[in-house]
Motif scaffolding. Structure first.
Motif, PDB file in Angstrom:
ATOM      1  N   ASN A 152      37.717 -17.242  -6.841  1.00 15.08           N
ATOM      2  CA  ASN A 152      37.552 -17.188  -5.481  1.00 15.08           C
ATOM      3  C   ASN A 152      36.250 -17.672  -5.152  1.00 15.08           C
ATOM      4  OD1 ASN A 152      39.880 -15.485  -5.001  1.00 15.08           O
ATOM      5  ND2 ASN A 152      39.008 -13.694  -5.413  1.00 15.08           N
ATOM      6  N   TYR A 153      35.115 -17.788  -5.800  1.00 13.22           N
ATOM      7  CA  TYR A 153      33.918 -18.377  -5.432  1.00 13.22           C
ATOM      8  C   TYR A 153      33.872 -19.754  -5.155  1.00 13.22           C
ATOM      9  CZ  TYR A 153      33.147 -13.824  -7.891  1.00 13.22           C
ATOM     10  OH  TYR A 153      33.150 -12.594  -8.158  1.00 13.22           O
ATOM     11  N   ILE A 171      34.361 -21.106  -1.738  1.00 10.85           N
ATOM     12  CA  ILE A 171      33.305 -20.797  -0.754  1.00 10.85           C
ATOM     13  C   ILE A 171      32.153 -22.055  -0.743  1.00 10.85           C
ATOM     14  CG2 ILE A 171      31.685 -19.221  -0.272  1.00 10.85           C
ATOM     15  CD1 ILE A 171      34.013 -17.119  -1.328  1.00 10.85           C
ATOM     16  N   ALA A 209      26.403 -17.938   1.524  1.00 11.98           N
ATOM     17  CA  ALA A 209      27.874 -17.843   1.641  1.00 11.98           C
ATOM     18  C   ALA A 209      28.496 -16.896   0.427  1.00 11.98           C
ATOM     19  CB  ALA A 209      28.576 -19.193   1.614  1.00 11.98           C
ATOM     20  N   LEU A 210      27.769 -16.731  -0.542  1.00 15.98           N
ATOM     21  CA  LEU A 210      28.306 -16.117  -1.669  1.00 15.98           C
ATOM     22  C   LEU A 210      28.174 -14.470  -1.308  1.00 15.98           C
ATOM     23  CD1 LEU A 210      27.085 -17.799  -4.888  1.00 15.98           C
ATOM     24  CD2 LEU A 210      29.467 -17.363  -4.322  1.00 15.98           C
ATOM     25  N   THR A 233      27.570 -13.468   1.397  1.00 17.34           N
ATOM     26  CA  THR A 233      28.391 -12.911   2.641  1.00 17.34           C
ATOM     27  C   THR A 233      29.837 -12.414   2.152  1.00 17.34           C
ATOM     28  OG1 THR A 233      27.112 -14.186   4.335  1.00 17.34           O
ATOM     29  CG2 THR A 233      29.563 -13.561   5.113  1.00 17.34           C
ATOM     30  N   PHE A 234      30.460 -13.399   1.416  1.00 22.38           N
ATOM     31  CA  PHE A 234      31.770 -13.129   0.730  1.00 22.38           C
ATOM     32  C   PHE A 234      31.760 -11.724  -0.110  1.00 22.38           C
ATOM     33  CE2 PHE A 234      34.371 -13.776  -2.986  1.00 22.38           C
ATOM     34  CZ  PHE A 234      35.543 -13.767  -2.763  1.00 22.38           C
ATOM     35  N   TYR A 235      30.580 -11.583  -0.844  1.00 20.96           N
ATOM     36  CA  TYR A 235      30.494 -10.179  -1.585  1.00 20.96           C
ATOM     37  C   TYR A 235      30.496  -9.130  -0.860  1.00 20.96           C
ATOM     38  CZ  TYR A 235      28.250  -6.585  -4.160  1.00 20.96           C
ATOM     39  OH  TYR A 235      27.839  -5.349  -4.574  1.00 20.96           O
ATOM     40  N   HIS A 274      31.526  -8.886   2.462  1.00 19.88           N
ATOM     41  CA  HIS A 274      32.866  -8.519   2.952  1.00 19.88           C
ATOM     42  C   HIS A 274      33.872  -7.809   2.287  1.00 19.88           C
ATOM     43  CE1 HIS A 274      36.375  -9.490   5.862  1.00 19.88           C
ATOM     44  NE2 HIS A 274      36.797 -10.155   4.642  1.00 19.88           N
ATOM     45  N   ASN A 275      34.005  -8.578   0.972  1.00 21.74           N
ATOM     46  CA  ASN A 275      34.939  -7.812   0.303  1.00 21.74           C
ATOM     47  C   ASN A 275      34.537  -6.398  -0.422  1.00 21.74           C
ATOM     48  OD1 ASN A 275      36.453 -10.188  -0.225  1.00 21.74           O
ATOM     49  ND2 ASN A 275      35.747 -10.821  -2.137  1.00 21.74           N
TER      50      ASN A 275
END
Length: 355
Positions: free
Chosen positions: A163-164, A167, A187-188, A190-192, A194-195
């Motif tokens: 998934n990374y 991104i 971005a990493l 933010t992704f972390y 959010h999940n």
């Protein structure tokens, strides 16, 4: 409400928690003259197995780093196993922070042209145990393949299967033009987060404190980012790209705070939230942002982490255990840092997170 399942988790992790270093053991580490002596002291604690395994391959600071990282993986594996089924997704999401940590470490190393030998020992991974712990997304051997790639581009392409990758790919062109890894790192993160927030939706009704803790952690990262940026006198537009959303302070609030003329003024503007006045006094002596990091850690520990143990028959039990083991690891690393740079015992002691 499956309280009996969490009661079992509570009992198991309480028993394991008896192995956490006592205040006396931590003071013994403080009395050690160097990292070699620290390792000998830790050899009689629950770090012994990993120290012995790593001793034939690593020396001193690398040995300590490897042992701490592999021990953390082992303990988090236990925590995940102890988590009832309905809480596993949240714990996995939290522990994926170590996937992010490893990827950031590898990207930084590639950006600076550092070889595998200078990077692999610092990955939070252990052979036959998932590097990031979270559902085995990236194994130890896969991390070595990622490490072997040529440059940042190669690492990003290798991560596309996870998934990374997609991104990171969105920001690869920016990196190629500017050499700035910031947008990728942001971005990493933010992704972390959010999940993680998605995984903590109220399936049992007692996850609110954990969500507040996570928001405070985001605020900590953002505050440290703007303090570091102000020290370097970075452009506000560049700073905006490094801010992680999801904390209690909005992006606009943080950028408004960044308009301050210097670090002391920034601290003054956020004092009503984080009480950093004592850290500011220390910073004026040391000129090190670690003083603010420590103050923020202590604030978060007092306001959020300590309260988790009061909701014992819930997922709070799991998070309290995991966070406490992380604090112990960080304390040991800070003591080692102090020994390495000949800092005073009083100053090292002021860096520690001890209840």
């Amino acid at each position: 409400m499956p309280t009996s399942q969490y009661a079992s988790s509570f009992g198991r992790l309480q028993a394991i928690s008896l192995n956490l270093l006592s205040k006396e053991q931590m003071q013994n580490l403080m009395k050690a003259k160097d990292e070699t002596e620290m390792i000998k002291t830790l050899g009689s604690t629950w770090y012994q197995p990993e120290i012995e395994k790593a001793a034939s391959l690593f020396k001193e600071s690398e040995l300590l780093e490897v042992a701490l990282n592999r021990h953390l993986v082992y303990i988090n594996k236990i925590a995940l196993e102890a988590t009832p089924f309905n809480g596993k997704s949240a714990v996995r999401a939290y522990l994926s922070k170590w996937d992010i940590y490893n990827i950031e470490l590898i990207l930084s190393a590639k950006s600076m042209g550092r070889p595998i030998s200078e990077t692999e020992s610092f990955l939070v991974s252990s052979r036959n145990v998932p590097a990031g712990i979270s559902a085995g997304n990236i194994s130890h051997d896969e991390m070595k393949i990622i490490l072997s790639q040529t440059g940042v581009d190669g690492v990003v392409n290798q991560l596309v299967k996870y998934n990374y990758g997609p991104i990171l790919m969105q920001h690869l062109e920016t990196y190629q033009k500017t050499g700035d890894l910031g947008p990728m790192m942001s971005a990493l993160q933010t992704f972390y987060y959010h999940n993680l927030f998605e995984s903590l939706k109220f399936f049992q009704g007692d996850e609110g404190l954990i969500r507040d803790y996570i928001r405070a952690e985001i605020d900590k990262k953002n505050v440290l980012s703007i303090l570091k940026a102000k020290e370097s006198n970075l452009d506000k537009d560049l700073v905006a790209k490094h801010i992680i959303e999801g904390g209690k302070m909005t992006k606009n609030e943080l950028l408004d705070v960044y308009n301050a003329k210097d670090v002391p003024e920034i601290v003054g503007r956020i004092e009503n939230r984080f009480m950093l006045v004592n850290a500011l006094a220390q910073y004026k002596k040391s000129n090190s942002l670690i003083d603010f990091e420590v103050a923020l850690d202590k604030f978060i520990n007092s306001e959020y982490v300590k309260k988790l143990k009061n909701i014992a028959l819930s997922i709070g039990t799991i998070f309290y255990f995991i966070i406490n083991t992380e604090h112990e690891r960080e304390n040991i690393k800070r003591i080692a840092y102090g020994k390495r740079y000949n800092l005073s015992a009083d100053y090292i002691n002021s860096l520690l997170l001890i209840e």
